[in-house]
Structures are given as C-alpha cells and as structure tokens.
Design an enzyme around this catalytic site. Structure first.
Site, mmCIF file in Angstrom:
data_model
loop_
_atom_site.group_PDB
_atom_site.id
_atom_site.type_symbol
_atom_site.label_atom_id
_atom_site.label_comp_id
_atom_site.label_asym_id
_atom_site.label_seq_id
_atom_site.Cartn_x
_atom_site.Cartn_y
_atom_site.Cartn_z
ATOM 1 N N ARG A 27 0.922 -1.120 -0.207
ATOM 2 C CA ARG A 27 -0.105 -0.125 0.015
ATOM 3 C C ARG A 27 0.882 1.242 -0.086
ATOM 4 O O ARG A 27 0.260 2.248 -0.346
ATOM 5 C CB ARG A 27 -1.024 0.154 1.277
ATOM 6 N N TRP A 71 2.083 6.322 6.539
ATOM 7 C CA TRP A 71 2.525 7.117 5.343
ATOM 8 C C TRP A 71 2.178 8.517 5.828
ATOM 9 O O TRP A 71 0.911 8.873 6.246
ATOM 10 C CB TRP A 71 1.420 6.929 4.324
ATOM 11 N N ASN A 95 -4.978 5.238 11.585
ATOM 12 C CA ASN A 95 -5.254 5.530 10.236
ATOM 13 C C ASN A 95 -6.209 6.719 10.260
ATOM 14 O O ASN A 95 -7.220 6.616 10.767
ATOM 15 C CB ASN A 95 -5.613 4.354 9.504
ATOM 16 N N GLY A 96 -5.753 7.619 9.311
ATOM 17 C CA GLY A 96 -7.012 8.650 9.038
ATOM 18 C C GLY A 96 -6.279 10.147 9.379
ATOM 19 O O GLY A 96 -4.840 10.137 9.567
ATOM 20 N N GLU A 461 -4.562 10.087 -18.756
ATOM 21 C CA GLU A 461 -3.941 9.009 -18.028
ATOM 22 C C GLU A 461 -2.273 8.939 -18.277
ATOM 23 O O GLU A 461 -1.449 8.606 -17.314
ATOM 24 C CB GLU A 461 -4.839 7.736 -18.431
ATOM 25 N N GLU A 468 3.995 10.113 -12.301
ATOM 26 C CA GLU A 468 3.795 9.273 -10.920
ATOM 27 C C GLU A 468 5.116 8.516 -10.671
ATOM 28 O O GLU A 468 5.499 8.414 -9.606
ATOM 29 C CB GLU A 468 2.593 8.527 -11.073
#
Ligand code: M6R
Length: 588
Positions: A27, A71, A95-96, A461, A468
């Site tokens: 992730r 993260w 998380n959050g 895209e 990225e």
C-alpha cells in the site's frame, strides 16, 4: 498508505503482527512499528523505512499487540513519528487524519502532558489515558472529541487481554479463529483459511478480548450483531512471476483483465441494476486519479451511445461542491481499491441526496462495495504496483459494458465492445516499440500528451502515469486548447506525445502536431489512423489496431503505460513504489 494490524490470543503476537504488516506493504508507507504488551509492560519497536527493519521486534514476548505502517501526513517520516504511540499506559495505532489535533494537543499540553511525536495521532492516546472507566468507554469518550477520520486500535496496560477498535471514515476489519482475534485496516492483512472476518461500519466500536468472540457496538455503544464477510482466503500477494517489477507484470496481464471484466448486464445477477438503468436519467461518476480518467471515458461513451447526460467528477471536489443530484441519478463510484476516502465520501453524499450508487471496484468486500446499492466488478486480479495499469483497462471494459447496457435500455446501440477487446493483445505487442523512444524523454524538461475526444482522456492518463513513476513534469492537454496559452511552454526540450485514433478528428489533432513541431518539439505519435503516417514531423510512432474511437483508451493506454515504465527505470526509479505515493489513499 497507513496500515493497522492487531492480535490477541494464544500465540506470540510479534510474528503475527510482522506477517500482517508485510501483507500491507504494497500500500506504500514510510515507517513501521509494533507494540507488544506483556505483564503490564509495553514493548515498542519502531523504524523509519521498511517493515524488514523491525526484525528485532520478532523476539518480543507477549500474546497481545498492535502494529502499523505509516504514510506521513502530520510530521516527517521518522522513527519518532512512527506508530504505535504510547501515553499513560495507553498505546494506539491510527489511520486517518485528526483535524482538530492542534487544539486537542494544546489542551493536553496545558494540563502539563508532554508529547513525544509531531503526529496528529498521538493525541488519541492522551485523550484515552485521561478518561475514566474501562478501555471501551474511555475510547468511546475520546473518539467523541475527535474531528476527522480514524481507524484506531488501542491497547492498555490496565486491560492486558483487550484490544479496543473504533472507526470513522477509515476502514477496519476484525477476524477470529481458534488461535485468537485479529484487527486490520484491510481484508488481505487478516485473510486466512478458516478465519471469520467482520467489517466495522462507520462509527462502530469492537472489543477483542482473549478467549471470547469479538463484540461490536454502534455509535451509541449499543451491542450489534455482525454478518461474516465472504472473502477469498487464498488471495495473497502474487509472485512477480519472472518479471523485474509488478508494474510490468500487471501491464502484461491487461488482455486477461479486459476480457474477464467485459460484462453482459442482461444476465440474471445484474437484473436489479438493469431495471435501474432503464430509469436512469443522469449519471454522476465519482472517482480519483486513474479511476477518474476511466470515469471520463464512461461519461463520453454514455453520452455518445445512450444520449444520457453524464458527468465525471473528481471525488474530492464533488464532496464539497454541494452537488445537485436530480431524481433518477445513478452515481457510479469507480475505485480499484474500493477504499479511497474521497470516493467513499462522494458516493455517500450522492446516496444521501437520493442517488442509487453503483460501485465499480476491483476488490470484493471493499468498503465501497459494502456501502453501494449495486456492484459491477472489475476482474483485473490483485494489483500491487502503486501505478494503476491493468485495473484501468479492466475499469474501461466494465464501464463500456455499462454504457452499452444504458444504450440498449434506450433502444440505442453501442459499437461491439468484444471487437475492441479482441485487439488488446495485438496492441500490447505493438506498444513495446515505445522502448526506442526513451532517449528523447530522459533529458526532457517536461512532456505534453495531446488528444481530442476519448484520446484526450488517454492523454490525461498517460501524463499521470509518467509523472507518478518517472517524476518528470508533464501535462495531458486537449489538442485544440494548446494554442490558447500553453504552447508558450513548448520548445526543443518538451517532447510531445500525440494520440490520434478518431479518423474524423485526425486532421485536427495533426494540426497541433504541426504547431508543436514548428516550435522545436520532438513528436511521438500513438495512432490507429494509418493516414497520419508517414509524417516527416513525427520522430517515432506506434500503429495500433483500429477500434471504435470511444473505446480506444483501452488500447492507447498500453504504449502510455509502457512509456512511463521504461522512462522510470531508465531514470533509476522503482516503478512499483514511487516516492511519496500510496496504493490505497484512505485519507482525505
Ligand atoms: O483505488 P482507487 O482506484 O480509488 O485509487 C484512485 C487513485 O488513487 C489511483 O488511481 C491513483 O491515481 C493511481 N496510483 C494512479 O496510477
């Protein structure tokens, strides 16, 4: 993005937590840690960097613990900011984002409490430690003071056989088997043969106590029952299968992902959805990133073939735009992971305003699937690389199937989709030619991707993919819009990739090619219109098989994905784990 694991039971917790964290690694994260509780003492090991850096934690004794991959949002990626955070015998992983953390922290500091991190999360441990009552009630009272989103697992030295969990707008699942009780932020981290798994709904709490079944409570702490989730226990992180990177492997799987995701909506399992499609007056499509680009392709196809007003929205904008949701709106929420916080919130808002919600997702049992009225699955298989590739093509296959069903419901016709899908393998083989383009991109200052109609969505895209993983600045632009300002940026150090698949628009896009060539740009062409070739102004090209122009992003995305991949590795980047990015974006 951040991941949570927790365990209480008969076994040593540390190896179970580390294995759970490894399953969450894909992730994306920048630090990790675990805490294990034994005889009232909390042992915490945290490291900046990878889970493998937690090797020393494997020997920790104790049958209860929590772990986390972080993260960074508030505070730099560092050992000091890694979770778990401990205060006053209370240990949390979170998380959050706690939006009122600064005010809460100031109040704690005014009481003389000392913080040991720069995170928004640590304040949760302080608030729980300050509450009276058992751990469930203390967590409940603390959560009532939090603004923002959280999935949290809490240990307390005062209740050494209990983990309390809570969630708001951030996913959390609980598992149990004969070895013990588990909590995690997503199903793969708890999935195992014979293990029962339950999902917490928004606002719910859970108590995992050694030797007892898990207990669940609603937002008023009333006990609630739970349905077990049916999931595929065999689904694990796939091997690279001889490929150097997951991204390349996943691009090679596009043909199967597309053919598995084509969908006949006239079949029995979709009959309720079909009924709704016949009465649908408007489409609101909500999604982020790559999924938003596939949403744009649905917008285009649904308007063209079904003549239904459709609009694709960036989910993070939709949720704060006070959208008008007319009666008869179907909200189509597109998400590979089914866990993207903004997409979930946008879908929830559309639902609140009367729309039916259709989830288009690659992950069965995801939060998006659970909150939606209908599900149209994409069957790309597990996608590990952070950059979405096969899931994009699979989304297109499913969404074009949907556009066809909408058209049939209005006694209109869409071009045959199977014919386009059957060209994907040939397109993939042709796409490999982009490898020869790499030298032109390595020293680029920035890159432009141009297209009209559906080719413009492919351009968006292609640009996102390049940014990225290669970290080169780039823009996807409508070919006709360049001359209204942005052409000023084009010179000999801005390679331009033009995408031309609609014969009716080919001359128009080629005009833009002439314009950028005249300003010194090297031009690369991705086309299925042979008349565009040969062209003296084009440095190199890929000729793709022909298909209905609306479906062409299913093919043109392939050379674009490969271009990004080859440029990234030529620049020494790891395309599977690009800097700063996470696979599943579970915070706003
Ligand atoms: O899981 P989702 O499809 O909801 O994710 C949405 C975006 O975060 C995702 O598509 C992102 O843009 C990709 N990393 C792009 O390659």
């Amino acid at each position: 993005m951040c991941g949570i694991v927790g365990y209480v039971g008969e076994e040593r917790a540390a190896p179970i937590l580390l294995e759970g964290l490894q399953r969450l690694e894909y992730r994306g994260y920048d630090s990790a840690g675990i805490a294990v509780l034994r005889e009232g003492q909390l042992a915490v090991v945290r490291r900046k960097g990878r889970v493998k850096g937690l090797g020393a934690a494997r020997s920790l004794e104790g049958e209860i613990g929590v772990g986390h991959t972080r993260w960074a949002t508030h505070g730099a990626p560092s050992e000091r900011n890694a979770h778990p955070h401990v205060y006053g015998g209370v240990c949390i992983v979170h998380n959050g984002i706690i939006e009122n953390a600064a005010a809460l922290r100031a109040a704690c500091e005014a009481r003389g409490e000392v913080f040991s991190s720069d995170t928004d999360s640590e304040v949760i441990a302080h608030l729980i430690a300050a509450e009276k009552g058992d751990l469930l009630h203390a967590t409940y009272s603390a959560c009532r003071k939090l603004a923002g989103s959280y999935a949290v697992a809490v240990l307390s030295a005062a209740e050494p056989d209990t983990i309390v969990c809570a969630r708001r707008a951030s996913p959390l699942v609980v598992g149990c088997d004969e070895r013990g009780l588990y909590v995690a932020s997503d199903i793969p981290a708890v999935a195992a043969a014979g293990r029962k798994v339950y999902a917490l709904a928004d606002g719910e709490f859970a108590v995992l106590r050694k030797g007892s079944p898990p207990r669940f409570f609603d937002g008023a702490l009333k006990a609630v029952g739970k349905q077990e989730i049916v999931y595929d226990a065999a689904e694990d992180i796939p091997a690279k299968g001889g490929f150097r990177h997951y991204m390349k492997k996943e691009i090679s799987e596009v043909p199967e992902a597309v053919s598995r995701s084509l969908c006949d909506l006239s079949k029995g399992e979709f009959s309720d959805l079909c009924e709704v499609l016949c009465h649908t007056q408007y489409l609101h499509i909500v999604a982020c990133g790559t999924a938003y680009h596939s949403g744009l392709c649905l917008q285009y196809a649904a308007q063209k073939f079904a003549r239904i007003p459709a609009e694709a929205f960036i989910a993070s904008e939709y949720r704060y735009s006070d959208p008008i949701v007319p009666p008869g709106t179907l909200a189509v929420a597109v998400s590979q992971s089914g866990e993207t916080a903004d997409t979930l919130a946008a879908a929830a808002l559309a639902k609140e305003r009367g729309a039916k919600v259709l989830a288009v997702t690659n992950v069965p049992c995801s939060s998006l699937e659970r909150m939606s009225d209908f599900v149209l699955p994409t069957r790309a298989g597990r996608e590990i690389a952070v950059a979405a590739t096969k899931s994009f093509n699979a989304q297109l296959a499913a969404l074009y199937s949907l556009a066809g069903a909408l058209a049939r419901g209005r006694e209109r016709a869409a071009p045959p989709l199977a014919a386009a899908a059957s060209c994907v393998r040939e397109a993939l083989a042709a796409a490999e030619q982009v490898r020869g383009w790499i030298p032109y991109f390595l020293g680029a200052r920035s890159v432009f991707f141009l297209g009209r109609g559906a080719d413009y969505f492919a351009a968006l895209e292609g640009s996102l993919k390049l940014k990225e993983i290669s970290y080169l600045p780039s823009e996807g632009y409508p070919a006709g819009e360049l001359k209204h300002g942005t052409l000023a940026l084009v010179d000999g150090r801005t390679p331009v990739v033009a995408i031309v698949t609609d014969p009716a628009l080919a001359d128009k896009t080629m005009n833009a090619v002439h314009e950028v060539y005249a300003r010194g740009a090297a031009v690369f062409l991705i086309t299925s219109v042979p008349a565009c070739l040969p062209c003296a102004e084009v440095t190199a090209s890929v000729l793709l098989p022909k298909c209905a122009p609306a479906y062409s992003p299913m093919l043109t995305s392939l050379p674009l994905q490969l271009l990004a991949y080859y440029v990234a590795i030529a620049r020494g980047n790891d395309p599977d784990k690009p800097r700063n990015l996470a696979k599943s974006v579970t915070v706003e």
